[in-house]
Design a protein around this motif. Structure first.
Motif, short mmCIF file in Angstrom:
data_model
loop_
_atom_site.label_atom_id
_atom_site.label_comp_id
_atom_site.label_asym_id
_atom_site.label_seq_id
_atom_site.Cartn_x
_atom_site.Cartn_y
_atom_site.Cartn_z
N HIS A 27 21.35 -38.85 29.05
CA HIS A 27 19.91 -39.17 29.15
C HIS A 27 19.16 -37.94 29.68
O HIS A 27 19.05 -37.76 30.90
CB HIS A 27 19.74 -40.39 30.07
CG HIS A 27 18.38 -41.01 30.02
ND1 HIS A 27 18.16 -42.36 30.22
CD2 HIS A 27 17.14 -40.49 29.82
CE1 HIS A 27 16.88 -42.63 30.13
NE2 HIS A 27 16.23 -41.50 29.90
N HIS A 55 15.55 -35.56 28.73
CA HIS A 55 14.36 -35.34 27.90
C HIS A 55 13.98 -33.87 27.82
O HIS A 55 13.34 -33.44 26.85
CB HIS A 55 13.17 -36.11 28.46
CG HIS A 55 13.38 -37.58 28.50
ND1 HIS A 55 13.39 -38.36 27.37
CD2 HIS A 55 13.62 -38.42 29.54
CE1 HIS A 55 13.61 -39.62 27.72
NE2 HIS A 55 13.77 -39.68 29.02
N GLU A 98 14.79 -43.45 23.51
CA GLU A 98 14.32 -44.32 24.59
C GLU A 98 13.08 -45.04 24.06
O GLU A 98 11.96 -44.58 24.22
CB GLU A 98 14.04 -43.53 25.86
CG GLU A 98 13.88 -44.45 27.07
CD GLU A 98 13.88 -43.72 28.40
OE1 GLU A 98 13.91 -42.48 28.41
OE2 GLU A 98 13.84 -44.41 29.44
N GLN A 155 6.85 -43.76 29.77
CA GLN A 155 6.84 -43.76 28.30
C GLN A 155 5.40 -43.88 27.81
O GLN A 155 4.66 -44.74 28.30
CB GLN A 155 7.66 -44.95 27.76
CG GLN A 155 9.10 -44.94 28.18
CD GLN A 155 9.90 -43.86 27.49
OE1 GLN A 155 9.69 -43.58 26.32
NE2 GLN A 155 10.81 -43.24 28.21
N HIS A 208 18.73 -46.41 33.35
CA HIS A 208 18.34 -46.03 34.72
C HIS A 208 18.12 -47.24 35.64
O HIS A 208 17.00 -47.61 35.95
CB HIS A 208 17.18 -45.05 34.78
CG HIS A 208 16.00 -45.27 33.87
ND1 HIS A 208 15.34 -46.47 33.77
CD2 HIS A 208 15.35 -44.41 33.05
CE1 HIS A 208 14.32 -46.32 32.93
NE2 HIS A 208 14.31 -45.09 32.48
N ASP A 220 18.13 -37.81 33.48
CA ASP A 220 16.78 -38.19 33.01
C ASP A 220 15.82 -37.02 33.24
O ASP A 220 14.66 -37.23 33.60
CB ASP A 220 16.29 -39.46 33.73
CG ASP A 220 15.16 -40.16 32.97
OD1 ASP A 220 14.88 -39.79 31.82
OD2 ASP A 220 14.54 -41.07 33.56
ZN LIG Z 1 14.21 -41.35 30.17
#
Ligand SMILES: [Zn+2]
Length: 376
Positions: A55, A57, A125, A137, A212, A270
């Protein structure tokens, strides 16, 4: 090549003064040193399987949603220097054309080489997340669950997707979960208001992860245990855990590991583009974020991913758990969610020679990618 280390964590067992033998990118043997000559003599180092981050980004100024293979390669190199030998680039919820471009760049890195940590596939995601639990998000691109949409939007690129986050309480989500599981995709419950019963149904439908843990979900309540109660109970479920001592208090992180066991907790970063850079203003999937003291937030204060790499999570967890257990959380547990558990996450014959040598304080010393020393 033969590497002697003071300790080798396989991670099924810990072998003192052991030699790892590598040939053609694979481990072909591991066992106690017998006095035969070695190529690398590192008696003060601990060898562990390379870390697997499922995970991520962004890192080093790049984002997966940049949609370029250069961004994927820049991230691959940065995380490899920090002990991560394979990963799932994670696409934030975005309009489908942006997602398609990002997955295309991931596919290109898989085919032509990443220049660093191996790309195992794409993690999406969303977009099937609960609008009331968006976290960081972008809310405008959320979609109601719809069978067939993923394949219609991504076409041939669908096979690149290994992992997808879904809020299981949304209308149509259970059918979608069954469809995604039948396509061989790991489904993780995420950004969710799911009740205990709804989460149980999702796990029965084949979802095997919780994204998470504790973040962007209904809290644990003693009369309505919710998705957390269901995931903590269910041995079929692996929980992602951001152990940066910010997303989850370390006391709660310790509870998660005690309840689930190290085989069922996957440490994740993350991380966002600010990972590896100084405090300041950055972007996350088109939204501005501010990083202060290493903590990333949207401008409205919402937590927006982390700036750690997985080696930091390993050091944080190692304050409380034996290193062998911590290594499981960074290797075999995440490997099970990628479809690559038969070749990644262990130092064992026939497994890829992805190995990290750690100093006594668990900082990363040397990283091997399929038997070759990685140099940034
Ligand atoms: Zn994430």
């Amino acid at each position: 090549m033969r590497i002697l280390c003071g300790q080798v964590i396989t991670p099924d067992e810990v072998i003192d003064r052991a030699v790892i033998t590598i040939d053609d990118g694979k481990v072909i043997g591991v066992g106690p040193a017998d006095g035969s000559p070695v190529d690398i003599d590192a008696p003060d180092k601990t060898a562990a399987p390379g870390f697997i981050d499922i995970h991520i980004h962004g890192a080093a100024g790049h984002e997966v949603t940049d949609g370029t293979v250069e961004a994927i390669r820049g991230m691959s190199a940065h995380i490899a220097a920090n002990g991560v030998t394979s990963w799932l680039p994670t696409v934030l919820t975005n309009p489908w054309p942006t997602v398609r471009t990002a997955v295309s760049s991931i596919a290109q890195a898989m085919q032509e080489g990443s220049g660093g940590a191996e790309v195992l596939g794409a993690h999406l995601e969303g977009p099937y997340l609960n609008p009331s639990k968006t976290g960081a998000q972008p809310p405008d691109s959320l979609r109601p669950p719809l069978c067939g949409e993923l394949a219609r939007e991504l076409g041939d690129l669908t096979s690149i997707v290994k992992y997808i986050a879904v809020a299981c309480e949304l209308p149509g989500a259970m059918d979608l979960i069954r469809e995604l599981v039948s396509m061989g995709i790991n489904v993780s419950i995420a950004h969710t208001e799911a009740s205990y019963e709804e989460a149980q149904l999702a796990f029965d439908a084949g979802a095997t992860s919780l994204t998470h843990i504790f973040n962007a979900m209904r809290p644990l309540h003693h009369r309505e245990p919710g998705v957390l109660g269901a995931a903590l109970h269910d041995d079929r479920v692996i929980t992602e855990l951001i152990w940066d001592n910010f997303h989850v208090h370390e006391a709660v992180a310790r509870l998660v590991v005690k309840v689930k066991g190290p085989d069922r907790v996957a440490l994740i970063s993350d991380s966002v583009s600010a990972c590896g850079l100084s405090d300041g203003n950055y972007f996350l999937g088109g939204q501005q974020i501010r990083v202060e003291g290493g903590l990333a937030r949207l401008m409205n204060g919402t937590i927006a991913g982390s700036t750690i790499t997985l080696d930091q999570a390993v050091r944080n967890a190692a304050k409380y758990f034996p290193i062998q257990d911590v290594i499981k959380m960074a290797t075999i547990a995440p490997a099970r969610s990628t479809g690559a558990a038969d070749r990644k996450g262990r130092i064992a014959p026939s497994f890829d020679a992805d190995i990290v040598l750690l100093n006594p304080g668990l900082s990363v010393d040397t990283v091997f990618l399929k038997g070759k020393i990685f140099k940034k």
